[in-house]
Design an enzyme around this catalytic site. Structure first.
Site, PDB file in Angstrom:
ATOM      1  N   ASP A 187      -1.292  -4.152   7.015  1.00 53.12           N
ATOM      2  CA  ASP A 187      -0.706  -5.201   7.847  1.00 53.12           C
ATOM      3  C   ASP A 187      -1.726  -6.278   8.185  1.00 53.12           C
ATOM      4  OD1 ASP A 187       0.759  -6.629   9.756  1.00 53.12           O
ATOM      5  OD2 ASP A 187       0.231  -5.230  11.358  1.00 53.12           O
ATOM      6  N   ASP A 372       1.800 -12.917   7.324  1.00 47.91           N
ATOM      7  CA  ASP A 372       1.770 -11.577   7.906  1.00 47.91           C
ATOM      8  C   ASP A 372       2.538 -10.586   7.039  1.00 47.91           C
ATOM      9  OD1 ASP A 372       1.771  -9.338   9.476  1.00 47.91           O
ATOM     10  OD2 ASP A 372       2.846 -10.224  11.152  1.00 47.91           O
TER      11      ASP A 372
END
Length: 494
Positions: A187, A372
């Site tokens: 992530d 992201d």
């Protein structure tokens, strides 16, 4: 006090068909579309929206699955209130061991080498430190790690697309052979490595493979309690040190979180064992897993690249540390400088709907865009999302699909275009054909745009998030040496 709002554990897809095995899964997908439609109706000040019933049988076909439950402003308000209470509590009791969204540098015993990462406020260049770490070609089965002639490495982590709801890869934590491989989400919107612990008894942990410190000879205890708030839930746990391996890259005494409690549906319903945060270390005040790779000076270059495919399963999606696979892109990489070293944020000067300028971003007032990999959808400030939706006008059953416009993000003069097939989520009764090929629109029971309002407080907000809806179309290269993000069109688009 830091707010780690990573919005992790969501996923993405192009259209595909899934035979629903349970009514729970079926109703969950319907709930997602209902929530999006309701949210959009509220933003556009419409009196009602057409709610989808729960009686759909068989298969559901959808184009982009994203968003775990609600991400609402009231959650942020509640957390801010909680943080203020914790801050007051810390002032009264300096010896408390609970850290909530604080810079961990102040409470975690870092080595002098680890502290050196934060000595310069400018570019985070590789730190020349000595860590006794070696590659173990003989003792490990390294299937994809390539050694270059100059002695440096490019590590390739295959990513599995789980029903287009998340991309997971393998991480080895600890020394317990046969018990130390975990499925994690890599992530770029967070900065800590978190692994479910044997001590965790929550639903999500019970479904996961859990780390047992008692079985690892390389465990090194710190024992500081921490609480990390994400956009989709909260993790509580203990920060310790452990040996961590990523496709053969051996990282000894790396900081990680032993997760002892999970709060939030994203954790309870996800098919993963942990998270590896790849954001900037300034987000938390401690080194990320990638910082340990940089410290070794083992990588061919201090970059990592996500190539995400929309086909499910083991279909070629990959995360590459030390380089990229340029055979997976069309054309050349286009690089954009990072705005500030916290999130991987770049600046857009314009957002267009069709050929019309939305006026949301200008050259004088650019929009911060966070790339992201832990977020599925697109998010933006509420007022801006309202403007965007008012220009798109998604009908409840995609009646106007054929005439829906493209959305274009203009970043440093380059156009990044999302067509309706990229940003529209649809549910059909038959699960046979995609909506844009459908001769009769009456079988579509739900349709919504994958754009969600999210207001983050200063100093990081306001911002937009370019999640996997965007990254599956445009491969993303994250360059720590030059503090830039490279984008290139994915060659594997269906």
């Amino acid at each position: 006090m830091l707010l780690i709002a990573a919005l992790v554990f969501l996923g993405t897809a192009k259209h595909f068909t899934v035979e629903l095995k349970s009514r729970h899964t079926q109703e969950h997908l319907i709930e997602i579309v209902n929530m999006l439609q309701h949210s959009h109706a509220q933003l556009l000040e419409e009196n009602h929206y057409e709610k989808i019933g729960k009686g759909i049988e068989g298969a559901l076909q959808f184009e982009t699955v994203m968003l775990e439950k609600n991400i609402q402003k009231k959650n942020l308000k509640h957390q801010n209130h909680h943080n203020k209470k914790q801050e007051h509590h810390h002032k009264k009791r300096k010896n408390t061991n609970m850290v909530v969204n604080e810079s961990l540098m102040d409470v975690i015993p870092l080595t002098s080498e680890e502290k050196g990462i934060f000595e310069e406020s400018g570019a985070l260049s590789p730190i020349d430190i000595h860590i006794e770490q070696q590659m173990e070609h003989q003792s490990q089965k390294l299937l994809t790690t390539n050694r270059n002639q100059d002695g440096l490495y490019i590590a390739d982590v295959p990513l599995t697309n789980i029903a287009n709801t998340m991309f997971i890869g393998e991480l080895q934590v600890g020394s317990a052979q046969g018990k130390n491989a975990f499925d994690v989400i890599f992530d770029t919107g967070s900065a800590l490595t978190c692994i479910a612990s044997e001590q965790c008894k929550d639903i999500g942990c019970q479904k996961s493979k859990r780390y047992n410190r008692a079985e690892s000879q390389s465990f090194n205890e710190i024992g500081k309690s921490v609480e990390i708030v994400f956009g989709s839930g909260t993790l509580k746990g203990l920060i310790n040190r452990e040996r961590i391996r990523v496709d053969g890259l051996d990282l000894k005494d790396a900081l990680f979180i032993e997760v002892t409690q999970q709060i939030g549906d994203a954790f309870h319903e996800g098919e993963f064992d942990g998270i590896v945060g790849l954001g900037y270390p300034h987000m938390t005040g401690v080194p990320t897993l990638f910082d340990y790779m940089i410290q070794q000076h083992k990588l061919h270059s201090n970059v990592f690249t996500f190539h995400l495919n929309r086909a499910t399963g083991n279909s070629g999606s990959q995360l590459i540390f030390g380089g990229s696979d340029d055979s997976q892109i069309k054309g050349e990489w286009v690089y954009h400088q990072v705005h500030e070293q916290f999130y991987w944020s770049i600046m857009a000067e314009q957002i267009k709907v069709g050929n019309k300028d939305t006026g949301i971003c200008t050259h004088q007032h650019k929009c911060k865009m966070v790339v992201d990999t832990g977020t599925t959808l697109l998010t933006g400030p509420t007022k801006d999302v309202r403007t965007l939706l008012s220009m798109i006008r998604v009908e409840p059953k995609c009646q106007n699909y054929q005439t829906m416009p493209d959305i274009t993000f203009v970043i440093d003069g380059h156009d990044y275009i999302l067509s309706p097939k990229d940003y529209i989520l649809t549910i059909t009764q038959s699960g046979v054909e995609a909506p844009y090929h459908h001769s009769s629109m009456d079988q579509i029971v739900g349709c919504a745009g994958t754009i969600f309002p999210l207001d983050l407080p200063p100093k990081q907000g306001p911002l937009w998030i370019l999640g996997d809806v965007f990254i599956t179309k445009y491969s993303a290269k994250f360059d720590r040496d030059k503090n830039r993000v490279g984008l290139a069109l994915n060659k594997n688009l269906e």
